[in-house]
Design an enzyme around this catalytic site. Structure first.
Site, PDB file in Angstrom:
ATOM      1  N   ARG A  18      -5.931 -14.806  12.481  1.00 31.29           N
ATOM      2  CA  ARG A  18      -6.461 -16.535  12.700  1.00 31.29           C
ATOM      3  C   ARG A  18      -6.585 -16.706  13.642  1.00 31.29           C
ATOM      4  NH1 ARG A  18      -1.665 -18.995   8.246  1.00 31.29           N
ATOM      5  NH2 ARG A  18      -0.615 -17.542   9.607  1.00 31.29           N
ATOM      6  N   TYR A  72       1.050  -1.272  -0.156  1.00 29.49           N
ATOM      7  CA  TYR A  72       0.157   0.048   0.029  1.00 29.49           C
ATOM      8  C   TYR A  72       1.194   0.836   0.209  1.00 29.49           C
ATOM      9  CZ  TYR A  72      -3.843  -3.780   0.513  1.00 29.49           C
ATOM     10  OH  TYR A  72      -3.988  -4.397   1.026  1.00 29.49           O
TER      11      TYR A  72
END
Length: 700
Positions: free
Chosen positions: A325, A180
């Site tokens: 996760r 990004y």
């Protein structure tokens, strides 16, 4: 139960600038598929983690301006008053449990296509990210940023930070990772500038430093300021005054952020699947950061073992145990460690189904935790289920993922459950699949559920129990649940991209044959149009057994759908390491025991491959034999008091393991529900008022 004192360090408070985290469990920013369009779904999803003991709960990427538009992928925004109200639902929910709330302010730069806003993407030097994933491909190339553009982005960051403070966030991020905009200034491949923002690392860091400055000015003394930065590429570049440019970056910025959130550069390495990468894999790249700053450091590595967590803290690798996760698989992981209930942790298996849901543009799902994303939509809590109003006698046939989850949830609701499986071990398809290369960790799906089931006095479990209609009638349960799984077929694949016909030959195999121990002899061709992990991993398995093997698929890559789970490049590397020839864009049309005939998907051009055996990994269909037999004797079932027969999991509709677990959980939750069960509640965006259209002013 009491906590082991070895883990006390995990529950120490840690200061992040002006705020204090209550412990070292830090849910790092991660995509959830829950944008501002689903504010209540998002708030409940994040709140469950705060309730479960995570000390810091962060959003995923949150756009600061319409020039950072990742559509159709789901992304959050912080553009206006409605966005502030939407985020406040989450911060209020997190604060109710004493946790801190963080927001990952984000500008995608050249990595977004601005499909919805139709504004030119921004880039330090006009260099685009040439993605191989079709979901990220686009034709609009970025605009080279001038000084006015840089000034505008800094303004948007400051405005986003002020809005974040108003929304109630405690930690505000500057994002310089994963391709990004901030990251693009750091890497010379993106940054060809010759002004004060380009050239040596101290210049390339300037833009990120200015983002940190304007963020701190905007939030004042109310919020901590965090820098999330990818270090993998920079760690591999020699520095002039330090071992690497990554070291030099941390040296330059060591006093500019209140917290360093350090990570890898690409999804396949940052959140690699357990099939290829073990726990704590980031350490060799990020281990130096704490030595170069006195600010706290958070990192990830699919941490599930409290001993590994403590080790990273004691050895000075991290201050916070980052979890994305693992926090999805078990939102109550910290609480279970705190209370000495480690055996109850629902450990992440690293299958990356959660990541695929972001690629799909839907709320996150999880193989281990079927309640993920369903906290508000269906009212499901990961640790609590509603007790049954009327306790029933239920027979679950099949002890695979669906049957185990169904029996567990039914048992937790108080029903009298009998679980019967024809095999010698519970686990269904996982009894074999966990023996395949890299898939041992997936055994946690079975181990967690068996561990909990073995504690229940109202659940009886039987192996090597193949039940027919007569046995079921004799047992006379109130309800029968069929979790009997699916079978692989020998169907081929047509130019219409659908399974067609059946190839019958003594040397044609299916995955069921391999699972039963029937290995092909001689050169074997694997024809894979299932497209998920199974064709590729079976190819690896055969190669590991010394079977000469090649691989063919009508897709453009081997195990093509694994691009959704960050595995695709690693699949190809694994097949190359085993010297497996890979043919793409081809269909098997014939096989005679000596050769297979292939046809190109688009041109029809035929070629042949010499092989003695053919393994087809294609279409699965439910096993319906028992269901059909029960349907034929409906009267006998009624006479025995059996009121329903229901198929779940693969016996209902074959899918991934996550679908099977969710199906089993859903049945158990909804059994005995009064009235019509709605699929789920529909969330809506928060719109207090319809803002007038105001054209963007040109950057000054």
């Amino acid at each position: 139960m009491t906590r082991d004192s070895r883990y006390d360090v995990l529950f120490e408070p840690v200061k992040i600038g002006p705020v204090t985290a209550p412990n070292r469990f830090y849910q790092v920013p991660h995509a959830s598929g829950m944008t501002n369009a689903l504010p209540r779904v998002r708030a409940a999803f994040r709140e469950t983690k705060a309730e479960g003991g995570w000390g810091v709960i962060c959003t995923g990427a949150c756009s600061i301006d319409p020039s950072s538009d990742d559509a159709p992928l789901p992304f959050a925004t912080i553009w206006d008053a409605n966005d502030i109200h939407a985020h406040a639902l989450m911060t209020d929910a997190v604060h109710r449990h004493g946790s801190l709330a963080g927001v990952e302010l984000w500008h995608g730069g050249a990595s977004v296509m601005n499909r919805a806003s139709r504004l030119p993407p921004l880039s330090p030097s006009g260099i685009p990210w040439m993605a191989t994933h079709v979901g990220f491909m686009g034709n609009l190339r970025p605009k080279t940023m001038d000084k006015a553009d840089i000034k505008a982005v800094l303004k948007w960051q400051a405005e986003g930070a002020r809005k974040a403070r108003t929304a109630g966030f405690d930690i505000v991020y500057v994002y310089a990772g994963m391709g990004y905009l901030g990251y693009e200034f750091l890497l010379p491949e993106y940054n060809h500038r010759t002004d004060e923002y380009g050239g040596p690392i101290e210049n390339r860091v300037r833009f990120v430093r200015e983002l940190l400055d304007v963020t701190r000015d905007a939030v004042g003394k109310d919020c901590g300021v965090a820098l999330r930065v990818s270090l993998e590429e920079l760690r591999g570049r020699p520095g002039r005054n330090q071992p690497s440019e990554a070291h030099e970056l941390i040296e330059i910025l060591s006093d500019y952020a209140d917290l360093f959130d350090v990570k890898m550069d690409s999804s396949p390495t940052d959140c690699s699947a357990s099939r290829f990468t073990g726990e704590g894999s980031h350490e060799p790249v990020i281990d130096f950061v704490k030595r170069m700053t006195n600010k706290p450091v958070v990192g990830v590595g699919r941490f599930t073992s409290p001993d590994t967590m403590v080790s990273q803290i004691r050895r000075g690798v991290l201050d916070f145990i980052g979890g994305a996760r693992p926090s999805i698989a078990d939102p109550f992981l910290p609480a279970k460690i705190r209370e000495g209930r480690m055996e109850e942790i629902r450990e992440c298996i690293g299958c990356n189904i959660c990541i695929s849901s972001w690629h799909d543009g839907v709320p996150v799902r999880c193989t281990q935790n079927p309640t993920a994303g369903e906290e508000w939509r269906r009212g499901w809590h990961p640790e609590r289920v509603e007790p049954a109003v009327k306790k029933e006698k239920i027979l679950v046939i099949g002890g695979g993922p669906a049957g185990l989850e169904c029996a567990l949830t039914l048992g937790r609701r108080g029903h009298e459950v009998t679980l019967a499986d024809a095999g010698k071990a519970f686990g269904g398809r996982l009894a074999f699949e966990t023996r395949l290369p890299g898939l041992a960790t997936w055994g946690r799906v079975v181990d967690y559920r068996l561990g909990r089931l073995n504690e229940m006095t109202n659940v009886s479990m039987y192996l090597e129990s193949e039940l027919g209609v007569d046995e079921i009638v004799d047992l006379a349960p109130g309800h029968v649940v069929l979790a009997t799984g699916a079978k692989w077929t020998r169907m081929l694949y047509s130019s219409m991209e659908i399974p067609v016909g059946t190839l019958e030959h003594p040397e044609v195999y299916t995955p069921d044959d391999i699972a039963a121990g029937r290995l092909p002899q001689g050169p074997t061709l694997v024809f894979d149009f299932d497209n998920y992990y199974y064709g590729g991993v079976l190819t690896e398995y055969l190669a590991s057994k010394g079977v000469p093997v090649s691989y063919v698929t009508p897709a453009g890559q081997a195990s093509a759908w694994t691009i959704m789970t960050n595995e695709l490049p690693l699949v190809h590397r694994a097949l190359a390491w085993r010297q497996v020839p890979v043919t793409t864009l081809a269909m098997v049309t014939a096989f005679d025991g000596e050769k297979a005939t292939l046809a190109h998907v688009f041109t029809g051009e035929e070629t042949t491959v010499e092989c003695r055996s053919l393994l087809i990994v294609g279409l699965r269909l439910p096993r319906t034999e028992l269901q059909d037999a029960l349907a034929a004797r409906r009267a006998d079932l009624t006479a025995a008091g059996i009121r329903s027969v229901t198929a779940i999991g693969d016996a209902l509709a074959p899918g991934a393991i996550t679908h099977a677990v969710h199906s089993g959980h859903k049945y158990a939750r909804e059994l005995g529900a009064i009235g019509l069960v709605q699929p789920y509640r529909r969330d809506t965006p928060i719109v207090d008022r319809e803002p007038g259209f105001e054209p963007r002013a040109a950057a000054e």
